[in-house]
Design a protein around this motif. Structure first.
Motif, short mmCIF file in Angstrom:
data_model
loop_
_atom_site.label_atom_id
_atom_site.label_comp_id
_atom_site.label_asym_id
_atom_site.label_seq_id
_atom_site.Cartn_x
_atom_site.Cartn_y
_atom_site.Cartn_z
N VAL A 205 0.87 -1.18 0.00
CA VAL A 205 0.00 0.00 0.00
C VAL A 205 0.90 1.23 0.00
N VAL A 206 0.68 2.15 -0.95
CA VAL A 206 1.45 3.39 -0.99
C VAL A 206 0.47 4.54 -0.71
N THR A 207 0.63 5.15 0.46
CA THR A 207 -0.28 6.23 0.83
C THR A 207 0.21 7.56 0.25
N ASN A 208 -0.66 8.56 0.31
CA ASN A 208 -0.23 9.90 -0.13
C ASN A 208 0.95 10.38 0.72
N HIS A 209 0.93 10.02 1.99
CA HIS A 209 2.04 10.43 2.87
C HIS A 209 3.35 9.77 2.43
N ASP A 210 3.29 8.54 1.92
CA ASP A 210 4.51 7.91 1.38
C ASP A 210 5.03 8.72 0.20
N LEU A 211 4.12 9.21 -0.64
CA LEU A 211 4.54 9.98 -1.82
C LEU A 211 5.13 11.34 -1.42
N GLU A 212 4.64 11.88 -0.30
CA GLU A 212 5.19 13.17 0.20
C GLU A 212 6.70 13.07 0.44
N ASP B 32 7.49 16.79 -4.06
CA ASP B 32 6.82 17.94 -3.45
C ASP B 32 5.32 17.84 -3.73
N THR B 33 4.63 17.15 -2.84
CA THR B 33 3.17 17.02 -2.96
C THR B 33 2.61 16.94 -1.56
N SER B 34 1.29 16.85 -1.43
CA SER B 34 0.71 16.71 -0.10
C SER B 34 -0.54 15.84 -0.17
N GLU C 3 -3.18 16.46 1.25
CA GLU C 3 -4.31 17.38 1.06
C GLU C 3 -4.54 17.67 -0.43
N TRP C 4 -3.45 17.97 -1.19
CA TRP C 4 -3.58 18.27 -2.62
C TRP C 4 -4.16 17.07 -3.36
N ILE C 5 -3.60 15.91 -3.07
CA ILE C 5 -4.02 14.71 -3.82
C ILE C 5 -5.49 14.38 -3.53
N GLN C 6 -5.86 14.42 -2.23
CA GLN C 6 -7.25 14.07 -1.90
C GLN C 6 -8.23 15.09 -2.46
N GLU C 7 -7.86 16.36 -2.35
CA GLU C 7 -8.77 17.42 -2.80
C GLU C 7 -8.97 17.39 -4.32
N ARG C 8 -7.86 17.15 -5.07
CA ARG C 8 -7.95 17.20 -6.54
C ARG C 8 -8.40 15.89 -7.16
N THR C 9 -8.16 14.75 -6.45
CA THR C 9 -8.42 13.45 -7.11
C THR C 9 -9.26 12.49 -6.29
N GLY C 10 -9.33 12.69 -4.97
CA GLY C 10 -10.05 11.76 -4.11
C GLY C 10 -9.20 10.57 -3.64
N ILE C 11 -7.99 10.45 -4.21
CA ILE C 11 -7.16 9.26 -3.90
C ILE C 11 -6.49 9.40 -2.52
N LYS C 12 -6.55 8.31 -1.72
CA LYS C 12 -5.87 8.28 -0.42
C LYS C 12 -4.65 7.37 -0.50
N GLU C 13 -4.79 6.26 -1.22
CA GLU C 13 -3.70 5.31 -1.34
C GLU C 13 -3.88 4.50 -2.62
N ARG C 14 -2.83 3.80 -2.99
CA ARG C 14 -2.85 2.94 -4.16
C ARG C 14 -1.94 1.76 -3.88
N ARG C 15 -2.00 0.72 -4.73
CA ARG C 15 -1.13 -0.44 -4.55
C ARG C 15 -0.05 -0.43 -5.63
N PHE C 16 1.18 -0.76 -5.23
CA PHE C 16 2.28 -0.87 -6.19
C PHE C 16 2.86 -2.27 -6.14
N TYR C 17 3.09 -2.84 -7.30
CA TYR C 17 3.85 -4.07 -7.38
C TYR C 17 5.30 -3.69 -7.17
N ASP C 18 5.90 -4.20 -6.12
CA ASP C 18 7.25 -3.83 -5.74
C ASP C 18 8.21 -4.80 -6.43
#
Ligand code: ACO
Length: 335
Positions: free
Chosen positions: A17-24, A28-30, A32-47
């Motif tokens: 699970v890759v959260t928006n906080h992991d991407l921060e 340079d993102t937040s 807040e920006w991601i949720q407000e503009r897209t609704g996304i909180k987290e996504r899955r990545f094949y590692d």
């Protein structure tokens, strides 16, 4: 003429699970920006250490779909596989899945229609079933997208949007009237191909090898998008193609029991919902937890609802998608 009924659906998403906080931490993102503009909180990545690929996720999703349909892979006549992130440059991922499922010499067809890929794949499968050529078809949408993303500030416009996952649906021929896929409606507009694309590796060059220079050009090897142009077209085309499907079947938006919009941006889904005047309980979104999984989005939505026991006999489902190409499509399914 036969009709295509969905008799099993499954999905698989990677564990990571890759959260928006992991991407921060990467750009340079937040949150807040991601949720407000897209609704996304987290996504899955094949590692990478977690060995995987588009075909393997499709395989795992297929096993679930087969189990739910109470079938074995040998009962399937063909595969139609939609992806924009194939395991190889060629061949397509369909044959890899065909081999994993030990399907002897059964055919595998690959579809390249990006976010509309699953509906395009359903449509192709539906035509084979209608004519009686095949009785059962495994339809796939599967994507490993994280490896193409630029997860630095330079690529943040695209990097925060996408996730990995796979979904599978099994179609079976039925002679019951008014059941299964009622119709599919497909469109494309190639003049917008460059608006949302990954250019490399590609054959669009003169006198150069496919790979020459590709590592030198950052913009060509990562996805590029004119987000606002895509947004404007998505909120126009998705309602339009849904209305086209309803009109073709003499139905209205009031007949829809569940609407599944492609999950590119929660704001797009909400605007499409508003245009179609559908109440919240008739629309299902899961972009919050998976991001945009492109061709895998619609089968993952269906499988999610299947698991929640929210797909009932007789219900009318409307599916609509829009994406790179541009391509857009809709289908109406009576369960
Ligand atoms: N974090 C923080 N800031 C960011 C990020 C980020 N991840 N990404 C962009 N920004 C900044 C931009 O740099 C810009 O800054 P500036 O004003 O200083 O120049 C600002 O945020 C606004 O950027 P926009 O691109 O105008 O933001 P917008 O509100 O349009 O949202 C988005 C962008 C979410 C991509 C939106 O345009 C969208 O959803 N488009 C459609 C996506 C879609 O439907 N895709 C189709 C399917 S994909 C497929 O087919 C493969």
């Amino acid at each position: 003429m036969f009709h295509s009924k969905i008799i099993g659906i499954g999905h698989f998403v990677p564990e990571k699970v890759v959260t928006n906080h992991d991407l921060e931490k990467l750009m340079d993102t937040s949150d807040e920006w991601i949720q407000e503009r897209t609704g996304i909180k987290e996504r899955r990545f094949y590692d990478p250490p977690e060995k995987g690929s588009t075909a393997i996720m499709a395989y795992k999703a297929s096993l679930i779909a087969l189990e739910r349909a109470k079938l074995k892979a040998k009962d399937i006549d063909a595969i139609v596989f939609a992806t924009l992130s194939p395991d190889y440059y060629f061949p397509g991922s369909g044959v890899l899945l065909q081999h994993m499922l030990e399907m002897d010499t059964k055919p595998a067809i690959d579809i390249r229609a990006q976010c509309s890929g699953f509906i395009y794949a359903l449509s192709v499968a539906d035509q084979f079933i209608k004519t009686g050529m095949y009785k059962r078809i495994l339809v796939i949408g599967s994507e490993t997208q994280n490896l193409a993303l630029d997860l630095t500030t330079r690529g943040r416009g695209m990097g925060v949007l996408f996730g990995d996952g796979g979904g599978a649906a099994i179609l079976e021929a039925t002679d019951e009237e008014g059941k299964g896929i009622l119709s599919t409606h497909l469109h494309s507009q190639g003049e917008f191909a460059d608006v949302l694309c990954i250019r490399e590796p590609g054959s669009n060059k003169i006198g150069k090898s496919v790979y020459e220079n590709m590592h030198l050009n950052h913009d060509n090897i990562h996805p590029q998008m004119d987000g606002q142009l895509v947004f404007k077209n998505a909120i126009k085309r998705m309602p339009e193609v849904t209305m086209e499907a309803l009109a073709a079947n003499n139905l209205t938006t009031e007949d829809i029991d569940m609407f599944l919009p492609h999950q590119a941006n929660l704001r797009i889904s909400q605007m499409v919902q508003k245009f179609l005047r559908l109440p919240d309980e008739k629309v299902y979104n899961n972009i919050q937890k998976y991001g945009n999984t492109t061709a895998a989005t619609l089968p993952i939505l269906l499988s999610d609802l299947w698991e929640q026991g929210r797909i009932k006999e007789g219900q009318l489902f409307a599916l609509a998608a829009f994406g790179s190409g541009f391509t857009w499509a809709s289908t109406l399914i009576r369960f």
